[in-house]
Design a protein around this motif. Sequence first.
Motif, short mmCIF file in Angstrom:
data_model
loop_
_atom_site.label_atom_id
_atom_site.label_comp_id
_atom_site.label_asym_id
_atom_site.label_seq_id
_atom_site.Cartn_x
_atom_site.Cartn_y
_atom_site.Cartn_z
N ALA A 42 -22.15 3.70 -20.78
CA ALA A 42 -20.80 3.87 -21.33
C ALA A 42 -19.87 4.31 -20.23
CB ALA A 42 -20.83 4.90 -22.46
N GLY A 43 -18.58 4.06 -20.45
CA GLY A 43 -17.58 4.46 -19.46
C GLY A 43 -16.35 3.59 -19.57
N PRO A 44 -15.41 3.80 -18.68
CA PRO A 44 -14.16 3.05 -18.77
C PRO A 44 -14.33 1.61 -18.32
CG PRO A 44 -14.20 4.34 -16.75
CD PRO A 44 -15.45 4.70 -17.50
N CYS A 45 -13.44 0.76 -18.78
CA CYS A 45 -13.43 -0.60 -18.25
C CYS A 45 -13.18 -0.50 -16.75
CB CYS A 45 -12.35 -1.43 -18.94
SG CYS A 45 -12.28 -3.11 -18.30
N ASP A 212 -23.21 -5.77 -25.44
CA ASP A 212 -21.89 -5.24 -25.11
C ASP A 212 -20.96 -5.48 -26.30
OD1 ASP A 212 -19.25 -4.91 -24.29
OD2 ASP A 212 -19.52 -5.88 -22.35
N PRO A 213 -20.91 -4.52 -27.22
CA PRO A 213 -20.09 -4.74 -28.41
C PRO A 213 -18.59 -4.68 -28.10
CG PRO A 213 -20.98 -2.51 -28.42
CD PRO A 213 -21.60 -3.22 -27.26
N SER A 214 -18.22 -4.08 -26.96
CA SER A 214 -16.79 -3.93 -26.64
C SER A 214 -16.16 -5.28 -26.31
CB SER A 214 -16.62 -2.96 -25.47
OG SER A 214 -17.30 -1.75 -25.71
N HIS A 215 -16.73 -5.97 -25.31
CA HIS A 215 -16.16 -7.27 -24.93
C HIS A 215 -16.44 -8.32 -26.00
CE1 HIS A 215 -16.13 -5.10 -21.13
NE2 HIS A 215 -15.09 -5.84 -20.84
N ALA A 216 -17.52 -8.15 -26.76
CA ALA A 216 -17.88 -9.15 -27.76
C ALA A 216 -16.82 -9.26 -28.85
CB ALA A 216 -19.23 -8.83 -28.37
N CYS A 217 -16.18 -8.14 -29.21
CA CYS A 217 -15.18 -8.24 -30.28
C CYS A 217 -13.76 -7.99 -29.79
CB CYS A 217 -15.53 -7.30 -31.43
SG CYS A 217 -15.39 -5.56 -31.01
N LEU A 238 -27.15 -0.53 -25.05
CA LEU A 238 -25.75 -0.92 -25.29
C LEU A 238 -24.94 -0.59 -24.06
CD1 LEU A 238 -25.18 0.81 -28.76
CD2 LEU A 238 -25.59 -1.64 -28.39
N ILE A 239 -23.85 -1.34 -23.83
CA ILE A 239 -22.86 -0.96 -22.84
C ILE A 239 -21.52 -0.94 -23.56
CG2 ILE A 239 -22.67 -3.35 -21.93
CD1 ILE A 239 -22.13 -1.97 -19.14
N VAL A 240 -20.87 0.24 -23.51
CA VAL A 240 -19.70 0.48 -24.37
C VAL A 240 -18.55 1.02 -23.53
CG1 VAL A 240 -18.86 1.77 -26.39
CG2 VAL A 240 -21.26 1.06 -26.28
N GLU A 241 -17.34 0.54 -23.80
CA GLU A 241 -16.16 1.04 -23.09
C GLU A 241 -15.57 2.26 -23.79
OE1 GLU A 241 -14.83 -2.77 -20.42
OE2 GLU A 241 -13.70 -2.45 -22.27
N VAL A 242 -15.32 3.30 -22.99
CA VAL A 242 -14.82 4.58 -23.50
C VAL A 242 -13.66 5.02 -22.60
CG1 VAL A 242 -15.41 7.00 -23.98
CG2 VAL A 242 -17.14 5.21 -24.31
#
Length: 300
Positions: A42-45, A212-217, A238-242
Amino acid sequence: MRVSWQERFAETPDVLIGASGHRTVARVLDFAIGGEEFTIMAGPCSVESEGQLMAIAHHVRRNGARVLRGGAFKPRSSPYAFQGLGVEALKLLAKAREETGLAIVTEVMSEEDVPLVAEYADILQIGSRSMENFTLLEAAARSGRPILLKRGMVATIADMLRSAQVILDNGNPNVILCERGIRTFETALRNTFDSAGIALLKQICRLPMIADPSHACGDRDLVPALARIGIAAGADGLIVEVHPNPDKALSDGEQSLDFAEFEFMMTALEPWIALRNGAAREDDAYRHDFAGIHPVEAVG
Ligand code: PEP
Ligand code: MN
Protein backbone atom coordinates in the motif's frame (compact mmCIF):
# COMPACT_ATOMS: atom_id res chain seq x y z
CA MET A 1 -11.32 -33.90 -25.93
CA ARG A 2 -10.53 -31.19 -23.45
CA VAL A 3 -7.24 -29.46 -24.24
CA SER A 4 -5.07 -29.32 -21.11
CA TRP A 5 -3.82 -26.01 -19.77
CA GLN A 6 -0.26 -27.16 -20.39
CA GLU A 7 -1.07 -27.50 -24.07
CA ARG A 8 -2.84 -24.15 -24.22
CA PHE A 9 0.09 -22.39 -22.57
CA ALA A 10 2.81 -24.60 -24.04
CA GLU A 11 4.90 -21.56 -25.00
CA THR A 12 5.53 -20.69 -21.37
CA PRO A 13 6.18 -24.02 -19.63
CA ASP A 14 8.32 -22.66 -16.81
CA VAL A 15 5.62 -20.45 -15.33
CA LEU A 16 3.10 -23.30 -15.12
CA ILE A 17 2.63 -25.54 -12.12
CA GLY A 18 4.46 -28.73 -13.00
CA ALA A 19 3.79 -32.26 -11.88
CA SER A 20 5.56 -31.59 -8.59
CA GLY A 21 2.96 -28.95 -7.70
CA HIS A 22 5.68 -26.58 -6.55
CA ARG A 23 4.96 -22.89 -6.44
CA THR A 24 7.29 -19.92 -6.53
CA VAL A 25 7.69 -18.02 -3.29
CA ALA A 26 9.42 -14.64 -3.64
CA ARG A 27 11.50 -13.69 -0.61
CA VAL A 28 11.70 -10.01 0.26
CA LEU A 29 13.51 -8.70 3.38
CA ASP A 30 12.23 -10.96 6.18
CA PHE A 31 9.01 -12.22 4.57
CA ALA A 32 7.73 -14.07 1.53
CA ILE A 33 5.19 -13.39 -1.20
CA GLY A 34 3.19 -16.33 -2.52
CA GLY A 35 3.57 -18.41 0.62
CA GLU A 36 1.13 -18.81 3.50
CA GLU A 37 0.98 -15.15 4.44
CA PHE A 38 -1.31 -12.80 2.49
CA THR A 39 0.72 -9.71 1.52
CA ILE A 40 -0.53 -6.13 1.64
CA MET A 41 1.27 -3.54 -0.45
CA ALA A 42 0.00 0.00 0.00
CA GLY A 43 1.03 3.59 -0.50
CA PRO A 44 0.59 6.61 -2.70
CA CYS A 45 0.34 6.48 -6.46
CA SER A 46 3.21 9.02 -6.53
CA VAL A 47 5.73 10.04 -3.92
CA GLU A 48 4.99 13.76 -3.48
CA SER A 49 6.98 14.90 -0.42
CA GLU A 50 8.76 13.55 2.64
CA GLY A 51 5.86 14.46 4.92
CA GLN A 52 3.31 12.74 2.69
CA LEU A 53 5.36 9.57 2.27
CA MET A 54 6.36 9.12 5.93
CA ALA A 55 2.81 9.66 7.17
CA ILE A 56 1.50 7.08 4.69
CA ALA A 57 4.29 4.59 5.46
CA HIS A 58 3.58 4.64 9.20
CA HIS A 59 -0.17 4.41 8.67
CA VAL A 60 -0.11 1.47 6.27
CA ARG A 61 2.47 -0.32 8.44
CA ARG A 62 0.22 0.03 11.49
CA ASN A 63 -2.62 -1.45 9.47
CA GLY A 64 -0.87 -4.60 8.24
CA ALA A 65 1.10 -3.62 5.13
CA ARG A 66 4.45 -5.30 4.48
CA VAL A 67 5.33 -3.35 1.36
CA LEU A 68 5.24 0.38 0.65
CA ARG A 69 4.36 1.33 -2.92
CA GLY A 70 5.12 4.76 -4.33
CA GLY A 71 5.79 6.01 -7.83
CA ALA A 72 9.08 7.82 -8.46
CA PHE A 73 9.04 7.58 -12.27
CA LYS A 74 5.41 7.86 -13.37
CA PRO A 75 3.96 6.61 -16.65
CA ARG A 76 0.97 8.91 -17.14
CA SER A 77 -1.93 8.81 -19.54
CA SER A 78 -1.29 12.51 -20.26
CA PRO A 79 2.18 13.84 -21.16
CA TYR A 80 1.30 17.03 -19.23
CA ALA A 81 0.49 15.25 -15.96
CA PHE A 82 2.92 14.99 -12.99
CA GLN A 83 5.81 12.71 -14.03
CA GLY A 84 7.19 11.90 -10.58
CA LEU A 85 10.06 13.15 -8.41
CA GLY A 86 12.57 10.63 -9.79
CA VAL A 87 15.69 9.97 -7.74
CA GLU A 88 14.51 12.26 -4.93
CA ALA A 89 11.48 9.96 -4.51
CA LEU A 90 13.73 6.88 -4.49
CA LYS A 91 15.72 8.37 -1.61
CA LEU A 92 12.54 9.10 0.33
CA LEU A 93 11.33 5.54 -0.23
CA ALA A 94 14.60 4.18 1.13
CA LYS A 95 14.23 6.46 4.16
CA ALA A 96 10.70 5.18 4.73
CA ARG A 97 12.03 1.59 4.66
CA GLU A 98 14.60 2.52 7.28
CA GLU A 99 11.98 4.11 9.51
CA THR A 100 9.28 1.46 9.20
CA GLY A 101 10.86 -1.80 8.02
CA LEU A 102 8.49 -1.88 5.05
CA ALA A 103 9.86 -3.26 1.79
CA ILE A 104 9.74 -0.91 -1.19
CA VAL A 105 8.12 -1.47 -4.58
CA THR A 106 8.42 1.19 -7.25
CA GLU A 107 8.14 1.28 -11.01
CA VAL A 108 11.07 1.30 -13.39
CA MET A 109 10.18 2.66 -16.81
CA SER A 110 13.37 2.46 -18.77
CA GLU A 111 16.22 0.04 -19.19
CA GLU A 112 18.81 2.73 -18.28
CA ASP A 113 17.11 3.39 -14.93
CA VAL A 114 17.22 -0.25 -13.80
CA PRO A 115 20.51 -0.08 -11.83
CA LEU A 116 19.41 3.13 -10.07
CA VAL A 117 15.93 1.88 -9.13
CA ALA A 118 17.31 -1.52 -8.09
CA GLU A 119 19.72 0.23 -5.72
CA TYR A 120 16.80 1.69 -3.73
CA ALA A 121 13.87 -0.70 -4.26
CA ASP A 122 13.31 -4.22 -2.94
CA ILE A 123 10.87 -5.08 -5.73
CA LEU A 124 10.89 -3.59 -9.24
CA GLN A 125 7.49 -2.81 -10.69
CA ILE A 126 6.93 -3.18 -14.41
CA GLY A 127 3.88 -1.09 -15.19
CA SER A 128 0.96 -1.94 -17.39
CA ARG A 129 2.25 0.27 -20.20
CA SER A 130 5.62 -1.52 -20.17
CA MET A 131 4.54 -5.15 -19.82
CA GLU A 132 5.63 -6.05 -23.33
CA ASN A 133 8.85 -4.03 -23.36
CA PHE A 134 11.12 -7.05 -23.53
CA THR A 135 14.41 -5.14 -23.34
CA LEU A 136 13.18 -3.52 -20.11
CA LEU A 137 12.05 -6.92 -18.81
CA GLU A 138 15.46 -8.42 -19.56
CA ALA A 139 17.34 -5.60 -17.82
CA ALA A 140 14.98 -5.70 -14.81
CA ALA A 141 15.35 -9.49 -14.58
CA ARG A 142 19.13 -9.25 -14.54
CA SER A 143 19.04 -6.84 -11.57
CA GLY A 144 18.19 -9.88 -9.45
CA ARG A 145 15.35 -8.05 -7.66
CA PRO A 146 11.91 -9.68 -7.52
CA ILE A 147 9.70 -8.25 -10.29
CA LEU A 148 6.10 -7.13 -9.86
CA LEU A 149 4.74 -7.59 -13.38
CA LYS A 150 1.53 -5.67 -13.94
CA ARG A 151 -0.79 -6.95 -16.64
CA GLY A 152 -0.89 -4.77 -19.72
CA MET A 153 -4.23 -3.07 -20.09
CA VAL A 154 -4.75 -4.79 -23.45
CA ALA A 155 -2.75 -7.93 -22.67
CA THR A 156 -4.24 -11.41 -22.63
CA ILE A 157 -3.29 -13.90 -19.93
CA ALA A 158 -1.06 -15.65 -22.48
CA ASP A 159 0.68 -12.32 -23.20
CA MET A 160 1.31 -11.76 -19.48
CA LEU A 161 2.71 -15.29 -19.09
CA ARG A 162 5.02 -14.70 -22.07
CA SER A 163 6.42 -11.60 -20.35
CA ALA A 164 6.88 -13.58 -17.14
CA GLN A 165 8.67 -16.31 -19.07
CA VAL A 166 11.08 -13.69 -20.52
CA ILE A 167 12.02 -12.69 -16.96
CA LEU A 168 12.57 -16.34 -15.98
CA ASP A 169 14.62 -16.91 -19.13
CA ASN A 170 16.90 -14.08 -17.98
CA GLY A 171 17.74 -15.89 -14.78
CA ASN A 172 15.18 -14.38 -12.41
CA PRO A 173 12.54 -16.77 -11.03
CA ASN A 174 10.96 -14.22 -8.66
CA VAL A 175 8.09 -12.85 -10.69
CA ILE A 176 4.91 -11.66 -8.98
CA LEU A 177 1.98 -11.22 -11.35
CA CYS A 178 -0.52 -8.40 -10.85
CA GLU A 179 -4.07 -8.14 -12.18
CA ARG A 180 -4.84 -4.42 -12.47
CA GLY A 181 -7.83 -4.41 -14.79
CA ILE A 182 -8.03 -4.52 -18.56
CA ARG A 183 -9.75 -2.42 -21.22
CA THR A 184 -13.03 -3.82 -22.46
CA PHE A 185 -16.16 -2.28 -24.04
CA GLU A 186 -17.32 -1.40 -20.49
CA THR A 187 -16.57 2.22 -19.62
CA ALA A 188 -18.49 2.68 -16.35
CA LEU A 189 -15.27 2.01 -14.45
CA ARG A 190 -11.68 2.84 -15.39
CA ASN A 191 -10.93 -0.79 -16.26
CA THR A 192 -12.54 -4.22 -16.05
CA PHE A 193 -11.21 -6.33 -13.18
CA ASP A 194 -10.49 -9.83 -14.50
CA SER A 195 -11.13 -11.82 -11.34
CA ALA A 196 -11.61 -15.02 -13.38
CA GLY A 197 -8.07 -14.46 -14.66
CA ILE A 198 -6.81 -14.49 -11.08
CA ALA A 199 -8.69 -17.73 -10.36
CA LEU A 200 -7.34 -19.32 -13.52
CA LEU A 201 -3.75 -18.25 -12.89
CA LYS A 202 -3.86 -19.57 -9.32
CA GLN A 203 -4.85 -22.96 -10.76
CA ILE A 204 -2.30 -23.19 -13.53
CA CYS A 205 0.57 -20.81 -12.80
CA ARG A 206 3.25 -21.29 -10.18
CA LEU A 207 3.93 -17.58 -9.71
CA PRO A 208 2.48 -15.46 -6.89
CA MET A 209 -0.43 -13.31 -8.02
CA ILE A 210 -1.65 -10.09 -6.48
CA ALA A 211 -4.67 -7.92 -7.18
CA ASP A 212 -4.70 -4.15 -7.69
CA PRO A 213 -8.25 -3.04 -6.90
CA SER A 214 -7.29 0.65 -7.18
CA HIS A 215 -6.33 0.77 -10.86
CA ALA A 216 -8.86 -1.94 -11.71
CA CYS A 217 -11.83 0.29 -10.87
CA GLY A 218 -10.44 3.82 -10.66
CA ASP A 219 -12.93 4.74 -7.92
CA ARG A 220 -12.20 4.64 -4.20
CA ASP A 221 -15.77 3.58 -3.35
CA LEU A 222 -15.28 0.31 -5.20
CA VAL A 223 -11.82 -0.55 -3.87
CA PRO A 224 -12.90 -2.57 -0.78
CA ALA A 225 -15.35 -4.68 -2.84
CA LEU A 226 -12.71 -5.44 -5.47
CA ALA A 227 -10.22 -6.25 -2.72
CA ARG A 228 -12.65 -8.86 -1.33
CA ILE A 229 -13.20 -10.29 -4.81
CA GLY A 230 -9.44 -10.52 -5.34
CA ILE A 231 -9.03 -12.44 -2.09
CA ALA A 232 -11.92 -14.77 -2.93
CA ALA A 233 -10.45 -15.40 -6.39
CA GLY A 234 -7.27 -16.68 -4.74
CA ALA A 235 -4.85 -13.75 -4.89
CA ASP A 236 -1.74 -13.87 -2.70
CA GLY A 237 -1.93 -10.19 -1.87
CA LEU A 238 -3.22 -6.74 -2.72
CA ILE A 239 -1.64 -3.50 -3.87
CA VAL A 240 -3.70 -0.48 -2.84
CA GLU A 241 -3.31 3.28 -3.30
CA VAL A 242 -3.53 5.35 -0.12
CA HIS A 243 -3.18 9.14 0.32
CA PRO A 244 -3.75 11.42 3.34
CA ASN A 245 -5.79 13.81 1.20
CA PRO A 246 -6.89 12.04 -2.00
CA ASP A 247 -8.57 15.12 -3.45
CA LYS A 248 -5.20 16.88 -3.43
CA ALA A 249 -3.17 13.93 -4.76
CA LEU A 250 -0.91 14.67 -7.74
CA SER A 251 -1.98 11.40 -9.40
CA ASP A 252 -4.82 8.88 -9.10
CA GLY A 253 -6.62 10.71 -6.26
CA GLU A 254 -10.02 9.45 -7.41
CA GLN A 255 -9.04 5.87 -6.60
CA SER A 256 -6.91 6.50 -3.51
CA LEU A 257 -8.25 5.62 -0.05
CA ASP A 258 -7.74 8.14 2.74
CA PHE A 259 -6.31 6.94 6.06
CA ALA A 260 -9.68 6.20 7.69
CA GLU A 261 -10.91 4.33 4.61
CA PHE A 262 -7.76 2.21 4.45
CA GLU A 263 -7.95 1.35 8.14
CA PHE A 264 -11.64 0.46 7.84
CA MET A 265 -11.02 -1.70 4.78
CA MET A 266 -8.15 -3.56 6.44
CA THR A 267 -10.28 -4.38 9.49
CA ALA A 268 -13.17 -5.48 7.29
CA LEU A 269 -10.84 -7.74 5.24
CA GLU A 270 -9.51 -9.67 8.26
CA PRO A 271 -12.08 -12.52 8.18
CA TRP A 272 -11.74 -12.79 4.40
CA ILE A 273 -7.98 -13.09 4.64
CA ALA A 274 -8.27 -15.68 7.43
CA LEU A 275 -10.65 -17.72 5.28
CA ARG A 276 -8.30 -17.44 2.31
CA ASN A 277 -5.33 -18.61 4.34
CA GLY A 278 -7.16 -21.81 5.34
CA ALA A 279 -8.56 -22.40 1.86
CA ALA A 280 -5.19 -21.91 0.14
CA ARG A 281 -3.67 -24.67 2.24
CA GLU A 282 -6.49 -27.13 1.47
CA ASP A 283 -6.31 -26.30 -2.20
CA ASP A 284 -2.58 -26.96 -2.29
CA ALA A 285 -2.96 -30.31 -0.53
CA TYR A 286 -5.57 -31.29 -3.09
CA ARG A 287 -3.43 -30.23 -6.02
CA HIS A 288 -0.46 -32.06 -4.63
CA ASP A 289 -2.32 -35.38 -4.43
CA PHE A 290 -3.83 -34.88 -7.82
CA ALA A 291 -0.48 -34.06 -9.37
CA GLY A 292 0.97 -37.32 -8.10
CA ILE A 293 -1.73 -39.43 -9.67
CA HIS A 294 -2.19 -37.71 -13.04
CA PRO A 295 0.88 -35.65 -13.82
CA VAL A 296 -0.37 -34.54 -17.23
CA GLU A 297 -3.65 -33.23 -15.86
CA ALA A 298 -2.12 -31.84 -12.71
CA VAL A 299 -3.51 -28.39 -13.31
CA GLY A 300 -7.08 -29.50 -14.15
C1 PEP B 1 0.66 2.55 -10.68
O1 PEP B 1 0.85 1.50 -10.05
O2 PEP B 1 0.54 3.68 -10.17
C2 PEP B 1 0.46 2.43 -12.15
C3 PEP B 1 0.79 3.41 -12.99
O3 PEP B 1 -0.08 1.27 -12.47
P1 PEP B 1 -0.43 0.63 -13.92
O4 PEP B 1 0.88 0.42 -14.59
O5 PEP B 1 -1.14 -0.64 -13.57
O6 PEP B 1 -1.32 1.61 -14.66
MN1 MN C 1 -1.56 4.98 -9.78
